[in-house]
Motif scaffolding. Sequence first.
Motif, PDB file in Angstrom:
ATOM      1  N   ALA A  57      -7.829   7.968  -8.947  1.00 28.91           N
ATOM      2  CA  ALA A  57      -6.562   7.246  -9.098  1.00 28.91           C
ATOM      3  C   ALA A  57      -5.730   7.967 -10.154  1.00 28.91           C
ATOM      4  O   ALA A  57      -6.181   8.162 -11.278  1.00 28.91           O
ATOM      5  CB  ALA A  57      -6.811   5.805  -9.520  1.00 28.91           C
ATOM      6  N   SER A  58      -4.525   8.354  -9.777  1.00 27.59           N
ATOM      7  CA  SER A  58      -3.657   9.035 -10.738  1.00 27.59           C
ATOM      8  C   SER A  58      -3.090   8.020 -11.727  1.00 27.59           C
ATOM      9  O   SER A  58      -3.059   6.811 -11.468  1.00 27.59           O
ATOM     10  CB  SER A  58      -2.514   9.754 -10.014  1.00 27.59           C
ATOM     11  OG  SER A  58      -1.574   8.822  -9.519  1.00 27.59           O
ATOM     12  N   GLU A  59      -2.623   8.507 -12.839  1.00 29.33           N
ATOM     13  CA  GLU A  59      -2.036   7.651 -13.863  1.00 29.33           C
ATOM     14  C   GLU A  59      -0.825   6.901 -13.323  1.00 29.33           C
ATOM     15  O   GLU A  59      -0.639   5.713 -13.602  1.00 29.33           O
ATOM     16  CB  GLU A  59      -1.630   8.506 -15.072  1.00 29.33           C
ATOM     17  CG  GLU A  59      -1.251   7.699 -16.283  1.00 29.33           C
ATOM     18  CD  GLU A  59      -0.988   8.582 -17.496  1.00 29.33           C
ATOM     19  OE1 GLU A  59       0.029   8.344 -18.158  1.00 29.33           O
ATOM     20  OE2 GLU A  59      -1.789   9.498 -17.761  1.00 29.33           O
ATOM     21  N   SER A  60      -0.008   7.566 -12.517  1.00 27.99           N
ATOM     22  CA  SER A  60       1.181   6.911 -11.953  1.00 27.99           C
ATOM     23  C   SER A  60       0.789   5.825 -10.957  1.00 27.99           C
ATOM     24  O   SER A  60       1.421   4.772 -10.901  1.00 27.99           O
ATOM     25  CB  SER A  60       2.118   7.925 -11.299  1.00 27.99           C
ATOM     26  OG  SER A  60       1.475   8.614 -10.252  1.00 27.99           O
TER      27      SER A  60
ATOM     28  N   VAL B   9       0.834  -1.198   0.000  1.00 30.55           N
ATOM     29  CA  VAL B   9       0.000   0.000   0.000  1.00 30.55           C
ATOM     30  C   VAL B   9       0.875   1.257   0.000  1.00 30.55           C
ATOM     31  O   VAL B   9       0.584   2.232  -0.706  1.00 30.55           O
ATOM     32  CB  VAL B   9      -0.979  -0.022   1.196  1.00 30.55           C
ATOM     33  CG1 VAL B   9      -1.673   1.318   1.365  1.00 30.55           C
ATOM     34  CG2 VAL B   9      -2.008  -1.133   1.006  1.00 30.55           C
ATOM     35  N   LEU B  10       1.979   1.236   0.735  1.00 31.29           N
ATOM     36  CA  LEU B  10       2.848   2.414   0.761  1.00 31.29           C
ATOM     37  C   LEU B  10       3.619   2.561  -0.549  1.00 31.29           C
ATOM     38  O   LEU B  10       3.956   3.685  -0.934  1.00 31.29           O
ATOM     39  CB  LEU B  10       3.771   2.381   1.969  1.00 31.29           C
ATOM     40  CG  LEU B  10       3.027   2.512   3.303  1.00 31.29           C
ATOM     41  CD1 LEU B  10       3.995   2.542   4.465  1.00 31.29           C
ATOM     42  CD2 LEU B  10       2.110   3.717   3.317  1.00 31.29           C
ATOM     43  N   TYR B  11       3.880   1.465  -1.231  1.00 31.71           N
ATOM     44  CA  TYR B  11       4.450   1.532  -2.580  1.00 31.71           C
ATOM     45  C   TYR B  11       3.480   2.299  -3.487  1.00 31.71           C
ATOM     46  O   TYR B  11       3.882   3.199  -4.233  1.00 31.71           O
ATOM     47  CB  TYR B  11       4.702   0.117  -3.102  1.00 31.71           C
ATOM     48  CG  TYR B  11       4.877   0.005  -4.595  1.00 31.71           C
ATOM     49  CD1 TYR B  11       6.071   0.393  -5.204  1.00 31.71           C
ATOM     50  CD2 TYR B  11       3.867  -0.502  -5.401  1.00 31.71           C
ATOM     51  CE1 TYR B  11       6.239   0.287  -6.579  1.00 31.71           C
ATOM     52  CE2 TYR B  11       4.023  -0.615  -6.768  1.00 31.71           C
ATOM     53  CZ  TYR B  11       5.212  -0.216  -7.357  1.00 31.71           C
ATOM     54  OH  TYR B  11       5.371  -0.320  -8.712  1.00 31.71           O
TER      55      TYR B  11
ATOM     56  N   ASP C  57       2.335   8.789  -6.426  1.00 28.40           N
ATOM     57  CA  ASP C  57       2.033  10.171  -6.789  1.00 28.40           C
ATOM     58  C   ASP C  57       2.852  11.176  -5.983  1.00 28.40           C
ATOM     59  O   ASP C  57       2.649  12.380  -6.090  1.00 28.40           O
ATOM     60  CB  ASP C  57       0.534  10.463  -6.664  1.00 28.40           C
ATOM     61  CG  ASP C  57       0.017  10.311  -5.247  1.00 28.40           C
ATOM     62  OD1 ASP C  57       0.813  10.074  -4.319  1.00 28.40           O
ATOM     63  OD2 ASP C  57      -1.213  10.422  -5.075  1.00 28.40           O
ATOM     64  N   GLY C  58       3.775  10.672  -5.173  1.00 27.56           N
ATOM     65  CA  GLY C  58       4.673  11.550  -4.433  1.00 27.56           C
ATOM     66  C   GLY C  58       4.054  12.233  -3.233  1.00 27.56           C
ATOM     67  O   GLY C  58       4.684  13.072  -2.603  1.00 27.56           O
TER      68      GLY C  58
END
Length: 183
Positions: free
Chosen positions: A141-144, A45-47, A52-53
């Motif tokens: 959800a971001s693309e990254s 989950v932290l990965y 997104d930084g």
Amino acid sequence: MNEPLKRIITQLYDICDPNSDSLRNDKEAISLERARLKTEFLDYVLYLSASDGMSAGYECEFLQNYFGVTLTPEEVRKYITTNNIYTSQFEQIVPISFMNCIERDNKFYQKNGSLDASHGKAFLDVFECVGKEFLVCDGEASESEVSDFSIYTKMLRKYFNENYNGPTAVKSAVYIEDVHAGE
């Protein structure tokens, strides 16, 4: 909170812990297998969080709700850095709990000639559901994040396909149809 997701997470803890029945009466007891799986969930989950930084409060709330882990956004960033979570190396590390599930599936199938439900498939299903739910815990959800989710789940599926020796049409040991993760 997605209660069906919480239910299948609990089921995966039981699946990954061969001694789960003996722990039922002792709420304080935690086996090494459960502790390992909890760390593997946290790392995964932290990965995705690092994708997104940003580490935000809703992500910390997700950790608390689903895994009972209380971290601040600053502690999340420190954990990611200290444990080298957001690296290409991490993307190739197969969780030990997953390897153990597949090994048990293979041994059971070899011994009995049949396998009604796969623990390895259950691990895949639960990790995929957790990832989907986490990706949208902030509303989008971001693309990254989606890309990193795909990279990680692809690695898990590849390991499963290369190491699972049971029947191809086996069902998962958890029922996920009512989870609706990521909606």
